[in-house]
Design an enzyme around this catalytic site. Structure first.
Site, PDB file in Angstrom:
ATOM      1  N   LYS A   1      -0.066   3.781  -2.554  1.00 31.48           N
ATOM      2  CA  LYS A   1      -1.137   5.017  -2.219  1.00 31.48           C
ATOM      3  C   LYS A   1      -0.406   6.137  -2.233  1.00 31.48           C
ATOM      4  O   LYS A   1      -1.263   7.218  -2.361  1.00 31.48           O
ATOM      5  CB  LYS A   1      -1.846   4.542  -1.198  1.00 31.48           C
ATOM      6  CG  LYS A   1      -2.947   3.366  -1.436  1.00 31.48           C
ATOM      7  CD  LYS A   1      -3.791   3.150  -0.184  1.00 31.48           C
ATOM      8  CE  LYS A   1      -4.762   1.951  -0.453  1.00 31.48           C
ATOM      9  NZ  LYS A   1      -4.066   0.678  -0.462  1.00 31.48           N
TER      10      LYS A   1
ATOM     11  N   SER B   1      -6.353   2.954   4.435  1.00 33.43           N
ATOM     12  CA  SER B   1      -5.628   2.252   3.498  1.00 33.43           C
ATOM     13  C   SER B   1      -6.560   1.378   2.588  1.00 33.43           C
ATOM     14  O   SER B   1      -6.409   0.407   2.284  1.00 33.43           O
ATOM     15  CB  SER B   1      -4.575   1.260   3.889  1.00 33.43           C
ATOM     16  OG  SER B   1      -3.636   1.069   2.834  1.00 33.43           O
TER      17      SER B   1
ATOM     18  N   SER C   1       0.929  -1.294  -0.085  1.00 30.38           N
ATOM     19  CA  SER C   1       0.150  -0.015  -0.064  1.00 30.38           C
ATOM     20  C   SER C   1       0.752   1.276  -0.061  1.00 30.38           C
ATOM     21  O   SER C   1       0.281   2.094   0.067  1.00 30.38           O
ATOM     22  CB  SER C   1      -0.769   0.093   1.162  1.00 30.38           C
ATOM     23  OG  SER C   1      -2.100  -0.847   0.864  1.00 30.38           O
TER      24      SER C   1
END
Length: 304
Positions: free
Chosen positions: A63, A120, A60
Site C-alpha cells: 500500500k 490498511s 500490506s
C-alpha cells in the site's frame, strides 16, 4: 531533485549490500525475531541489516506504492482530495481487512486514502486503484513501472493491497527505498501514515501503535500481515532533525515486530549520538476535509 534523491538512496543501498559483511549483519548484540530488517540513517548509511536483500512477501507494505501513486496524481492535478470515488462491486467484495465499503456508494478520495494508510483497508485500496488507474490491472502496471523508475529491482507488485499472490515479492532494501521516496517526495503522506484514527459513516477506525510514543520520533508507519509474510513494518522516524528508515519483515507476532522496531530505533538513535531531544514538527501538507465527530459506541481496529 527527486530523481537525485532517488539515485542517492538506491546507490547507498547497492553499496551497502556490497560492502556490509554478511558476518557483521547480526553482530550488534540485538536479539531480533524478524526474518529480515534494515535500518538506515539520514545519509542512507546502513546502521543495521539482517537478510535485507532476501526475497519476501510484502503483505500490506504494498500500500506504500498505492499511496505514492495517489499522491503523485494529487500533486499533478489529476486528482483532488475531495473528489468522489464510486465503489465498484469488485472493490466492495475485496477480502479483509476492509472498511466495509458498499457497492455503488461514493466516498471522498481523502477518506479512502485514510482507509489505505490507517485502517490498511483492502477494499479502499482497490477503490483507489480503480479510480486512479481506470482498472485495478492498469493501476498495478503503473505500480510496477514506478518500481522500476525508483530502482526497486527486487520488487514486483500483483495487486494494490498486498493480499497473497505468488508473484508479489520484495525485500527490505526496496521497501526502505520506497517509504523514503514517499515521505520525501510527498511530505503530506506523513499526515496519513502518522494518523491513528479517522471517522467514516459514524464509525471510528483506529490503530494502536505503541511505536508512535516509545521510543518516539515515528512520524510515518505502515503495518502488514499475512500468514505467508508474517508481521511486517515500514517506518520513517525523525530525531533531532535526523531521519531514520526502518523495515521489519517476517516477525512471528505483531508485538514482536514492534519490539524489534523499538530495539532498532533505539540502537539507531544511540549510534548517531542521539539519546533525546524533541522531534521536529510535522511538515504541513494537504489534509482531508473535516470528518463528522459523532462516534459509534465501539471503535473498529485496523489490521494488516
Amino acid at each position: 531533485m527527486r530523481s537525485t534523491v532517488g539515485v542517492s538512496i538506491f546507490l547507498w543501498l547497492v553499496l551497502a549490500a556490497a560492502v556490509w559483511p554478511a558476518a557483521a549483519q547480526n553482530s550488534q548484540g540485538l536479539a531480533l525475531n524478524a526474518e529480515a530488517v534494515l535500518l538506515l540513517d539520514s545519509d542512507g548509511k546502513v546502521l543495521f541489516a539482517k537478510n535485507s536483500g532476501e526475497d519476501h512477501a510484502p503483505a500490506s507494505l504494498v500500500k506504500l506504492m498505492t499511496l505514492y501513486l495517489a499522491f503523485e496524481d494529487l500533486e499533478a492535478g489529476r486528482a483532488e482530495w475531495d473528489e468522489g470515488v464510486t465503489v465498484s462491486r469488485h472493490a466492495a467484495d475485496t477480502p479483509r481487512y476492509r472498511m466495509g465499503l458498499r457497492t455503488g456508494e461514493t466516498a471522498p478520495l481523502s477518506t479512502l486514502l485514510e482507509g489505505v494508510g490507517i485502517a490498511s483497508a483492502n477494499d479502499a485500496a482497490v477503490a483507489v486503484a480503480e479510480h486512479l488507474g481506470g482498472s485495478e490491472e492498469a493501476f498495478v502496471q503503473r505500480m510496477n513501472n514506478k518500481a522500476q523508475l525508483l530502482g526497486l529491482v527486487g520488487t514486483h507488485f500483483a495487486n494494490p493491497h498486498g493480499l497473497p499472490d505468488p508473484t508479489q515479492r520484495t525485500n527490505a532494501q526496496d521497501m526502505a527505498a520506497l517509504i523514503g521516496h514517499l515521505v520525501t517526495d510527498y511530505p503530506a503522506s506523513r499526515t496519513i501514515l502518522g494518523g491513528k484514527t479517522f471517522v467514516y459513516r459514524g464509525r471510528v477506525y483506529s490503530r494502536r501503535i505503541p511505536l508512535f510514543d516509545d521510543p518516539g520520533g515515528v512520524q510515518a508507519l505502515k503495518t502488514g500481515f499475512t500468514n505467508e509474510a508474517g508481521y511486517n513494518l515500514a517506518i520513517a522516524a525523525w530525531r533531532a532533525g535526523q531521519r531514520f528508515l526502518l523495515i521489519v519483515l517476517g516477525a512471528q507476532t505483531r508485538s514482536l515486530s514492534f519490539r524489534d522496531a523499538r530495539k532498532l530505533l533505539q540502537y539507531g538513535f544511540i549510534a548517531n549520538g542521539l539519546d533525546g531531544g524533541d522531534e521536529p514538527p510535522r511538515r504541513p501538507g494537504p489534509k482531508p476535509p473535516r470528518r463528522p465527530t459523532r462516534r459509534s459506541s465501539a471503535a473498529i481496529h485496523s489490521g494488516g
